[in-house]
Design a protein around this motif. Structure first.
Motif, PDB file in Angstrom:
ATOM      1  N   ALA A   1      -0.040  10.912  11.397  1.00  0.00           N
ATOM      2  CA  ALA A   1      -0.436  10.660  10.007  1.00  0.00           C
ATOM      3  C   ALA A   1      -0.796  11.963   9.288  1.00  0.00           C
ATOM      4  CB  ALA A   1      -1.593   9.678   9.962  1.00  0.00           C
ATOM      5  N   THR A   2       0.139  12.900   9.314  1.00  0.00           N
ATOM      6  CA  THR A   2      -0.068  14.145   8.578  1.00  0.00           C
ATOM      7  C   THR A   2       0.154  13.886   7.091  1.00  0.00           C
ATOM      8  OG1 THR A   2       2.262  14.790   8.729  1.00  0.00           O
ATOM      9  CG2 THR A   2       0.807  15.502  10.540  1.00  0.00           C
ATOM     10  N   GLU A   3      -0.325  14.774   6.257  1.00  0.00           N
ATOM     11  CA  GLU A   3      -0.128  14.614   4.809  1.00  0.00           C
ATOM     12  C   GLU A   3       1.354  14.558   4.471  1.00  0.00           C
ATOM     13  OE1 GLU A   3      -2.342  13.888   2.369  1.00  0.00           O
ATOM     14  OE2 GLU A   3      -3.708  13.704   4.076  1.00  0.00           O
ATOM     15  N   ASP A   4       2.157  15.388   5.117  1.00  0.00           N
ATOM     16  CA  ASP A   4       3.611  15.376   4.870  1.00  0.00           C
ATOM     17  C   ASP A   4       4.236  14.033   5.251  1.00  0.00           C
ATOM     18  OD1 ASP A   4       3.699  17.939   3.826  1.00  0.00           O
ATOM     19  OD2 ASP A   4       4.354  18.864   5.694  1.00  0.00           O
ATOM     20  N   ASN A   5       3.864  13.497   6.411  1.00  0.00           N
ATOM     21  CA  ASN A   5       4.429  12.222   6.847  1.00  0.00           C
ATOM     22  C   ASN A   5       3.954  11.062   5.975  1.00  0.00           C
ATOM     23  OD1 ASN A   5       5.945  13.362   8.872  1.00  0.00           O
ATOM     24  ND2 ASN A   5       4.533  12.826  10.510  1.00  0.00           N
ATOM     25  N   LEU A   6       2.702  11.101   5.548  1.00  0.00           N
ATOM     26  CA  LEU A   6       2.193  10.059   4.646  1.00  0.00           C
ATOM     27  C   LEU A   6       2.933  10.097   3.316  1.00  0.00           C
ATOM     28  CD1 LEU A   6      -1.601  10.434   5.410  1.00  0.00           C
ATOM     29  CD2 LEU A   6      -0.221   8.395   5.880  1.00  0.00           C
ATOM     30  N   LYS A   7       3.166  11.291   2.814  1.00  0.00           N
ATOM     31  CA  LYS A   7       3.896  11.437   1.551  1.00  0.00           C
ATOM     32  C   LYS A   7       5.346  10.986   1.707  1.00  0.00           C
ATOM     33  CE  LYS A   7       3.211  14.814  -1.551  1.00  0.00           C
ATOM     34  NZ  LYS A   7       3.166  16.171  -2.138  1.00  0.00           N
ATOM     35  N   LYS A   8       5.967  11.362   2.825  1.00  0.00           N
ATOM     36  CA  LYS A   8       7.357  10.979   3.073  1.00  0.00           C
ATOM     37  C   LYS A   8       7.485   9.461   3.184  1.00  0.00           C
ATOM     38  CE  LYS A   8      11.243  11.801   6.178  1.00  0.00           C
ATOM     39  NZ  LYS A   8      11.730  12.531   7.355  1.00  0.00           N
ATOM     40  N   ALA A   9       6.630   8.832   3.986  1.00  0.00           N
ATOM     41  CA  ALA A   9       6.678   7.382   4.171  1.00  0.00           C
ATOM     42  C   ALA A   9       6.414   6.651   2.856  1.00  0.00           C
ATOM     43  CB  ALA A   9       5.676   6.948   5.241  1.00  0.00           C
ATOM     44  N   SER A  10       5.436   7.094   2.108  1.00  0.00           N
ATOM     45  CA  SER A  10       5.139   6.480   0.804  1.00  0.00           C
ATOM     46  C   SER A  10       6.325   6.611  -0.136  1.00  0.00           C
ATOM     47  CB  SER A  10       3.915   7.137   0.171  1.00  0.00           C
ATOM     48  OG  SER A  10       2.773   6.892   0.933  1.00  0.00           O
ATOM     49  N   GLY A  11       6.955   7.758  -0.135  1.00  0.00           N
ATOM     50  CA  GLY A  11       8.120   7.987  -0.984  1.00  0.00           C
ATOM     51  C   GLY A  11       9.281   7.074  -0.612  1.00  0.00           C
ATOM     52  N   ILE A  12       9.506   6.891   0.681  1.00  0.00           N
ATOM     53  CA  ILE A  12      10.566   5.997   1.143  1.00  0.00           C
ATOM     54  C   ILE A  12      10.301   4.580   0.640  1.00  0.00           C
ATOM     55  CG2 ILE A  12      11.543   4.880   3.196  1.00  0.00           C
ATOM     56  CD1 ILE A  12      11.043   7.614   4.658  1.00  0.00           C
ATOM     57  N   LEU A  13       9.073   4.117   0.791  1.00  0.00           N
ATOM     58  CA  LEU A  13       8.726   2.758   0.359  1.00  0.00           C
ATOM     59  C   LEU A  13       8.826   2.612  -1.159  1.00  0.00           C
ATOM     60  CD1 LEU A  13       5.729   2.218   2.769  1.00  0.00           C
ATOM     61  CD2 LEU A  13       7.951   1.074   2.888  1.00  0.00           C
ATOM     62  N   ASN A  14       8.294   3.575  -1.882  1.00  0.00           N
ATOM     63  CA  ASN A  14       8.341   3.517  -3.345  1.00  0.00           C
ATOM     64  C   ASN A  14       9.760   3.613  -3.888  1.00  0.00           C
ATOM     65  OD1 ASN A  14       5.703   3.146  -4.551  1.00  0.00           O
ATOM     66  ND2 ASN A  14       5.146   5.066  -3.553  1.00  0.00           N
ATOM     67  N   SER A  15      10.674   4.160  -3.096  1.00  0.00           N
ATOM     68  CA  SER A  15      12.054   4.324  -3.561  1.00  0.00           C
ATOM     69  C   SER A  15      12.751   2.990  -3.796  1.00  0.00           C
ATOM     70  CB  SER A  15      12.865   5.162  -2.558  1.00  0.00           C
ATOM     71  OG  SER A  15      13.211   4.400  -1.409  1.00  0.00           O
ATOM     72  N   MET A  16      12.191   1.903  -3.287  1.00  0.00           N
ATOM     73  CA  MET A  16      12.803   0.582  -3.489  1.00  0.00           C
ATOM     74  C   MET A  16      12.672   0.093  -4.930  1.00  0.00           C
ATOM     75  SD  MET A  16      11.893  -1.644  -0.093  1.00  0.00           S
ATOM     76  CE  MET A  16      10.130  -1.348  -0.085  1.00  0.00           C
ATOM     77  N   GLU A  17      11.740   0.652  -5.662  1.00  0.00           N
ATOM     78  CA  GLU A  17      11.495   0.224  -7.042  1.00  0.00           C
ATOM     79  C   GLU A  17      12.787   0.249  -7.850  1.00  0.00           C
ATOM     80  OE1 GLU A  17       9.215  -1.431  -9.800  1.00  0.00           O
ATOM     81  OE2 GLU A  17       8.114  -0.440  -8.190  1.00  0.00           O
ATOM     82  N   GLY A  18      13.174  -0.926  -8.377  1.00  0.00           N
ATOM     83  CA  GLY A  18      14.349  -1.029  -9.224  1.00  0.00           C
ATOM     84  C   GLY A  18      15.684  -1.057  -8.503  1.00  0.00           C
ATOM     85  N   LYS A  19      15.679  -0.990  -7.179  1.00  0.00           N
ATOM     86  CA  LYS A  19      16.944  -0.934  -6.433  1.00  0.00           C
ATOM     87  C   LYS A  19      17.315  -2.242  -5.746  1.00  0.00           C
ATOM     88  CE  LYS A  19      17.189   3.990  -5.840  1.00  0.00           C
ATOM     89  NZ  LYS A  19      15.870   4.517  -6.114  1.00  0.00           N
ATOM     90  N   ILE A  20      16.368  -3.172  -5.650  1.00  0.00           N
ATOM     91  CA  ILE A  20      16.615  -4.455  -4.999  1.00  0.00           C
ATOM     92  C   ILE A  20      16.227  -5.541  -6.003  1.00  0.00           C
ATOM     93  CG2 ILE A  20      16.065  -5.928  -3.028  1.00  0.00           C
ATOM     94  CD1 ILE A  20      15.247  -3.304  -1.529  1.00  0.00           C
ATOM     95  N   PRO A  21      17.212  -6.235  -6.560  1.00  0.00           N
ATOM     96  CA  PRO A  21      16.934  -7.184  -7.645  1.00  0.00           C
ATOM     97  C   PRO A  21      15.900  -8.258  -7.298  1.00  0.00           C
ATOM     98  CG  PRO A  21      19.302  -6.884  -7.373  1.00  0.00           C
ATOM     99  CD  PRO A  21      18.636  -6.167  -6.247  1.00  0.00           C
ATOM    100  N   GLN A  22      15.849  -8.709  -6.069  1.00  0.00           N
ATOM    101  CA  GLN A  22      14.923  -9.767  -5.677  1.00  0.00           C
ATOM    102  C   GLN A  22      13.471  -9.290  -5.628  1.00  0.00           C
ATOM    103  OE1 GLN A  22      17.730  -8.927  -3.966  1.00  0.00           O
ATOM    104  NE2 GLN A  22      18.998 -10.664  -4.568  1.00  0.00           N
ATOM    105  N   LEU A  23      13.261  -7.997  -5.516  1.00  0.00           N
ATOM    106  CA  LEU A  23      11.924  -7.419  -5.416  1.00  0.00           C
ATOM    107  C   LEU A  23      11.296  -7.341  -6.806  1.00  0.00           C
ATOM    108  CD1 LEU A  23       9.732  -6.019  -3.716  1.00  0.00           C
ATOM    109  CD2 LEU A  23      11.033  -3.907  -3.939  1.00  0.00           C
ATOM    110  N   LYS A  24      10.292  -8.190  -7.051  1.00  0.00           N
ATOM    111  CA  LYS A  24       9.702  -8.294  -8.385  1.00  0.00           C
ATOM    112  C   LYS A  24       8.509  -7.373  -8.588  1.00  0.00           C
ATOM    113  CE  LYS A  24      12.670 -11.349  -9.522  1.00  0.00           C
ATOM    114  NZ  LYS A  24      13.827 -10.933 -10.258  1.00  0.00           N
ATOM    115  N   GLN A  25       7.735  -7.130  -7.528  1.00  0.00           N
ATOM    116  CA  GLN A  25       6.579  -6.237  -7.615  1.00  0.00           C
ATOM    117  C   GLN A  25       6.475  -5.432  -6.328  1.00  0.00           C
ATOM    118  OE1 GLN A  25       2.975  -8.407  -8.413  1.00  0.00           O
ATOM    119  NE2 GLN A  25       3.860  -9.490 -10.135  1.00  0.00           N
TER     120      GLN A  25
END
Length: 95
Positions: free
Chosen positions: A13-37
């Motif tokens: 759980a380094t700062e780099d890995n936390l940032k990378k993992a968060s970025g991967i998850l946040n990247s779904m925003e607007g890319k999967i039509p079924q995902l509303k929030q």
């Protein structure tokens, strides 16, 4: 509304890995039509009971969640890049 929550514990759980993992998850925003929030949070307490990251997602129905779970972006972009960082994940799903 169907809610899917995932708690993630990273191998490191380094700062780099936390940032990378968060970025991967946040990247779904607007890319999967079924995902509303979508909400991603990084733990700030950091105690023995803590997981490192929480993901809260909401869908119109369980069926929409099931489509999301096998969608190309979720499988080939999110899971493929996130899994190598993970020690464990746990979910809670409810209506």
């Amino acid at each position: 509304m169907f809610t899917h929550i995932v708690f993630f514990k990273l191998k490191e759980a380094t700062e780099d890995n936390l940032k990378k993992a968060s970025g991967i998850l946040n990247s779904m925003e607007g890319k999967i039509p079924q995902l509303k929030q979508l909400e991603v949070g990084v733990d700030v307490v950091k105690n023995d009971r803590s997981f490192d990251i929480a993901l809260i997602t909401r869908f119109d129905s369980k069926e929409d969640y099931e489509i999301y779970a096998v969608s190309d972006y979720h499988v080939n972009e999110v899971l493929k890049n996130l899994k190598p960082l993970l020690e464990v994940s746990k979910t809670v799903d409810f209506v």
